[in-house]
Design an enzyme around this catalytic site. Structure first.
Site, PDB file in Angstrom:
ATOM      1  CG  HIS A   1       0.000  -2.186 -17.577  1.00 57.51           C
ATOM      2  ND1 HIS A   1       0.199  -2.289 -16.229  1.00 57.51           N
ATOM      3  CD2 HIS A   1       1.230  -2.242 -18.151  1.00 57.51           C
ATOM      4  CE1 HIS A   1       1.483  -2.386 -15.987  1.00 57.51           C
ATOM      5  NE2 HIS A   1       2.149  -2.367 -17.139  1.00 57.51           N
TER       6      HIS A   1
ATOM      7  CG  ASN B   1      -1.855  -5.677 -14.498  1.00 55.07           C
ATOM      8  OD1 ASN B   1      -1.114  -4.776 -14.095  1.00 55.07           O
ATOM      9  ND2 ASN B   1      -3.110  -5.466 -14.859  1.00 55.07           N
TER      10      ASN B   1
ATOM     11  NE  ARG C   1      -4.893   5.526 -15.828  1.00 54.95           N
ATOM     12  CZ  ARG C   1      -5.038   4.672 -14.814  1.00 54.95           C
ATOM     13  NH1 ARG C   1      -4.694   3.401 -14.951  1.00 54.95           N
ATOM     14  NH2 ARG C   1      -5.544   5.084 -13.672  1.00 54.95           N
TER      15      ARG C   1
ATOM     16  NE  ARG D   1      -7.898  -0.194  -9.111  1.00 55.78           N
ATOM     17  CZ  ARG D   1      -6.670  -0.431  -9.539  1.00 55.78           C
ATOM     18  NH1 ARG D   1      -6.353  -1.609 -10.035  1.00 55.78           N
ATOM     19  NH2 ARG D   1      -5.751   0.498  -9.448  1.00 55.78           N
TER      20      ARG D   1
ATOM     21  N   PRO E   1      -1.442  -5.490  -6.824  1.00 57.75           N
ATOM     22  CG  PRO E   1      -0.349  -3.576  -6.109  1.00 57.75           C
ATOM     23  CD  PRO E   1      -0.109  -4.887  -6.786  1.00 57.75           C
ATOM     24  CG  ASN E   2      -5.416  -1.564  -5.234  1.00 63.07           C
ATOM     25  OD1 ASN E   2      -5.959  -1.741  -4.145  1.00 63.07           O
ATOM     26  ND2 ASN E   2      -4.374  -0.767  -5.383  1.00 63.07           N
TER      27      ASN E   2
ATOM     28  CE1 TYR F   1      -6.629   0.112 -14.114  1.00 66.60           C
ATOM     29  CE2 TYR F   1      -8.024   1.112 -12.436  1.00 66.60           C
ATOM     30  CZ  TYR F   1      -6.809   1.013 -13.077  1.00 66.60           C
ATOM     31  OH  TYR F   1      -5.757   1.810 -12.689  1.00 66.60           O
TER      32      TYR F   1
ATOM     33  CD  GLU G   1       5.131  -3.775 -18.312  1.00 63.16           C
ATOM     34  OE1 GLU G   1       6.253  -3.851 -18.852  1.00 63.16           O
ATOM     35  OE2 GLU G   1       4.684  -2.718 -17.810  1.00 63.16           O
TER      36      GLU G   1
ATOM     37  CB  ALA H   1       0.493   0.595  -7.921  1.00 68.18           C
TER      38      ALA H   1
HETATM   39  C1  DQA Z   1      -2.705  -1.128 -14.204  1.00 65.09           C
HETATM   40  C2  DQA Z   1      -2.144   0.280 -14.405  1.00 65.09           C
HETATM   41  C3  DQA Z   1      -1.395   0.738 -13.167  1.00 65.09           C
HETATM   42  O1  DQA Z   1      -0.859   2.036 -13.366  1.00 65.09           O
HETATM   43  C4  DQA Z   1      -2.326   0.777 -11.985  1.00 65.09           C
HETATM   44  O2  DQA Z   1      -1.619   1.143 -10.809  1.00 65.09           O
HETATM   45  C5  DQA Z   1      -3.069  -0.487 -11.782  1.00 65.09           C
HETATM   46  C6  DQA Z   1      -3.534  -1.232 -12.945  1.00 65.09           C
HETATM   47  C7  DQA Z   1      -3.603  -1.565 -15.387  1.00 65.09           C
HETATM   48  O3  DQA Z   1      -3.877  -2.778 -15.486  1.00 65.09           O
HETATM   49  O4  DQA Z   1      -4.055  -0.726 -16.162  1.00 65.09           O
HETATM   50  O5  DQA Z   1      -3.383  -0.868 -10.659  1.00 65.09           O
HETATM   51  O6  DQA Z   1      -1.619  -2.041 -14.137  1.00 65.09           O
END
Ligand code: DQA
Length: 145
Positions: free
Chosen positions: A100, A74, A107, A18, A10-11, A23, A98, A77
């Protein structure tokens, strides 16, 4: 040819717009285009899936069962909340990376918990969009050897 699937949660469709200070400024399409080129160079078939919905990510993982050789994920959340995605990843007996973009350990505390890290072959975080390229390189080496 060995196949790698890249899943973004998501997102991440909003990358580029964003919170670029966290990011980065590249869009997901730009990252995926560069990944496709890199995969071509490595002799890997690569495909991409992004969804804002937990159920769609689970369904995609179920659909790809026994069809892929490696997974870059990735889960955004959902990393920190989803046992359903963990279970769907876990049934694939393939190497998983995995990733990020941000360093989740620098964080908020709620981002320190990942439901995927202990079932992943490796975790890469904190290097911005480079994490996808590092993951591809690592997985390509593992699945080709
Ligand atoms: C994320 C880190 C997550 O905590 C966050 O909710 C994201 C992006 C990252 O790529 O840094 O949406 O996965």
């Amino acid at each position: 040819m060995k196949k790698i699937l890249v899943i973004n949660g998501p997102n991440l469709n909003m990358l580029g717009k964003r919170e670029p200070e966290i990011y980065g400024s590249k869009t997901l399409d730009e990252i995926n285009t560069e990944l496709s080129q890199k995969a071509l160079d490595l002799g890997i078939e690569i495909s991409f899936f992004q969804s804002n919905s937990e159920g769609e990510i689970v369904s995609k993982l179920n659909h790809e069962f026994q069809k892929i050789d490696g997974l870059i994920i990735n889960a955004a959340a959902y990393t920190h909340t989803s046992i359903a995605i963990r279970d769907a990843v876990s049934m694939h007996k393939i190497p998983v990376c995995e990733v990020h973009l941000s360093n989740i350990y620098q964080r908020e505390e709620f981002r320190h918990k990942s439901y995927l890290s202990d079932i992943a072959a490796g975790v890469i975080c904190g290097f911005g969009d480079m994490v996808y390229f590092l993951a591809l390189q690592a997985l390509a080496q593992i699945i080709k050897s």
